[in-house]
Design a protein around this motif. Sequence first.
Motif, PDB file in Angstrom:
ATOM      1  N   MET A   1     -22.478   8.953  -6.818  1.00  0.00           N
ATOM      2  CA  MET A   1     -21.484   9.494  -7.705  1.00  0.00           C
ATOM      3  C   MET A   1     -22.156  10.137  -8.927  1.00  0.00           C
ATOM      4  SD  MET A   1     -18.014   7.764  -9.133  1.00  0.00           S
ATOM      5  CE  MET A   1     -18.590   6.444 -10.138  1.00  0.00           C
ATOM      6  N   PHE A   2     -23.148   9.458  -9.516  1.00  0.00           N
ATOM      7  CA  PHE A   2     -23.894  10.017 -10.635  1.00  0.00           C
ATOM      8  C   PHE A   2     -25.317  10.304 -10.188  1.00  0.00           C
ATOM      9  CE2 PHE A   2     -20.711   7.346 -12.837  1.00  0.00           C
ATOM     10  CZ  PHE A   2     -20.106   8.326 -13.603  1.00  0.00           C
ATOM     11  N   THR A   3     -25.907  11.329 -10.772  1.00  0.00           N
ATOM     12  CA  THR A   3     -27.297  11.629 -10.454  1.00  0.00           C
ATOM     13  C   THR A   3     -28.199  10.669 -11.231  1.00  0.00           C
ATOM     14  OG1 THR A   3     -27.560  13.211 -12.261  1.00  0.00           O
ATOM     15  CG2 THR A   3     -26.730  14.069 -10.157  1.00  0.00           C
ATOM     16  N   THR A   4     -29.442  10.605 -10.827  1.00  0.00           N
ATOM     17  CA  THR A   4     -30.402   9.723 -11.488  1.00  0.00           C
ATOM     18  C   THR A   4     -30.569  10.116 -12.953  1.00  0.00           C
ATOM     19  OG1 THR A   4     -31.562   9.466  -9.394  1.00  0.00           O
ATOM     20  CG2 THR A   4     -32.736   8.797 -11.361  1.00  0.00           C
ATOM     21  N   GLY A   5     -30.606  11.403 -13.218  1.00  0.00           N
ATOM     22  CA  GLY A   5     -30.752  11.874 -14.591  1.00  0.00           C
ATOM     23  C   GLY A   5     -29.590  11.452 -15.474  1.00  0.00           C
ATOM     24  N   GLN A   6     -28.385  11.504 -14.928  1.00  0.00           N
ATOM     25  CA  GLN A   6     -27.210  11.092 -15.700  1.00  0.00           C
ATOM     26  C   GLN A   6     -27.249   9.598 -16.003  1.00  0.00           C
ATOM     27  OE1 GLN A   6     -24.215  12.547 -12.989  1.00  0.00           O
ATOM     28  NE2 GLN A   6     -23.664  14.238 -14.375  1.00  0.00           N
ATOM     29  N   LEU A   7     -27.672   8.792 -15.043  1.00  0.00           N
ATOM     30  CA  LEU A   7     -27.762   7.346 -15.259  1.00  0.00           C
ATOM     31  C   LEU A   7     -28.832   7.015 -16.301  1.00  0.00           C
ATOM     32  CD1 LEU A   7     -27.365   6.046 -11.617  1.00  0.00           C
ATOM     33  CD2 LEU A   7     -25.698   5.940 -13.469  1.00  0.00           C
ATOM     34  N   ILE A   8     -29.958   7.702 -16.252  1.00  0.00           N
ATOM     35  CA  ILE A   8     -31.017   7.477 -17.237  1.00  0.00           C
ATOM     36  C   ILE A   8     -30.517   7.860 -18.627  1.00  0.00           C
ATOM     37  CG2 ILE A   8     -33.295   8.279 -18.009  1.00  0.00           C
ATOM     38  CD1 ILE A   8     -34.045   8.475 -15.014  1.00  0.00           C
ATOM     39  N   PHE A   9     -29.847   9.005 -18.725  1.00  0.00           N
ATOM     40  CA  PHE A   9     -29.305   9.439 -20.014  1.00  0.00           C
ATOM     41  C   PHE A   9     -28.296   8.431 -20.538  1.00  0.00           C
ATOM     42  CE2 PHE A   9     -25.959  11.530 -22.452  1.00  0.00           C
ATOM     43  CZ  PHE A   9     -26.708  12.032 -23.510  1.00  0.00           C
ATOM     44  N   ALA A  10     -27.400   7.944 -19.695  1.00  0.00           N
ATOM     45  CA  ALA A  10     -26.383   6.983 -20.119  1.00  0.00           C
ATOM     46  C   ALA A  10     -27.038   5.693 -20.618  1.00  0.00           C
ATOM     47  CB  ALA A  10     -25.421   6.692 -18.979  1.00  0.00           C
ATOM     48  N   GLY A  11     -28.023   5.197 -19.888  1.00  0.00           N
ATOM     49  CA  GLY A  11     -28.724   3.988 -20.307  1.00  0.00           C
ATOM     50  C   GLY A  11     -29.435   4.181 -21.640  1.00  0.00           C
ATOM     51  N   PHE A  12     -30.135   5.305 -21.778  1.00  0.00           N
ATOM     52  CA  PHE A  12     -30.833   5.611 -23.026  1.00  0.00           C
ATOM     53  C   PHE A  12     -29.840   5.731 -24.183  1.00  0.00           C
ATOM     54  CE2 PHE A  12     -32.737   8.729 -25.980  1.00  0.00           C
ATOM     55  CZ  PHE A  12     -33.872   8.021 -26.332  1.00  0.00           C
ATOM     56  N   PHE A  13     -28.731   6.401 -23.946  1.00  0.00           N
ATOM     57  CA  PHE A  13     -27.709   6.582 -24.977  1.00  0.00           C
ATOM     58  C   PHE A  13     -27.154   5.239 -25.432  1.00  0.00           C
ATOM     59  CE2 PHE A  13     -23.346   7.147 -26.387  1.00  0.00           C
ATOM     60  CZ  PHE A  13     -23.504   8.144 -27.337  1.00  0.00           C
ATOM     61  N   VAL A  14     -26.847   4.356 -24.504  1.00  0.00           N
ATOM     62  CA  VAL A  14     -26.290   3.042 -24.848  1.00  0.00           C
ATOM     63  C   VAL A  14     -27.281   2.250 -25.693  1.00  0.00           C
ATOM     64  CG1 VAL A  14     -25.601   0.812 -23.870  1.00  0.00           C
ATOM     65  CG2 VAL A  14     -24.686   2.920 -22.921  1.00  0.00           C
TER      66      VAL A  14
END
Length: 62
Positions: free
Chosen positions: A1-14
């Motif tokens: 559903m989400f790309t790896t880049g989006q998941l990394i960005f979300a984790g970093f943002f949190v």
Amino acid sequence: MFTTGQLIFAGFFVVVFIIAMVYVYRKDLGLHKMHYKGSYKILLGFLAFIALLVIIKIYLKE
């Protein structure tokens, strides 16, 4: 559903957001203690009001 880049960005943002919130809260802790004395009473009143609404809803449902 989400790309790896989006998941990394979300984790970093949190992580960065939480660090920033802790930093700002600690920076303003003295002001919070001075200006918001007794604010827990407002919170308790609000929670009691919500609980009362839930109790009334359950009572009227029966």
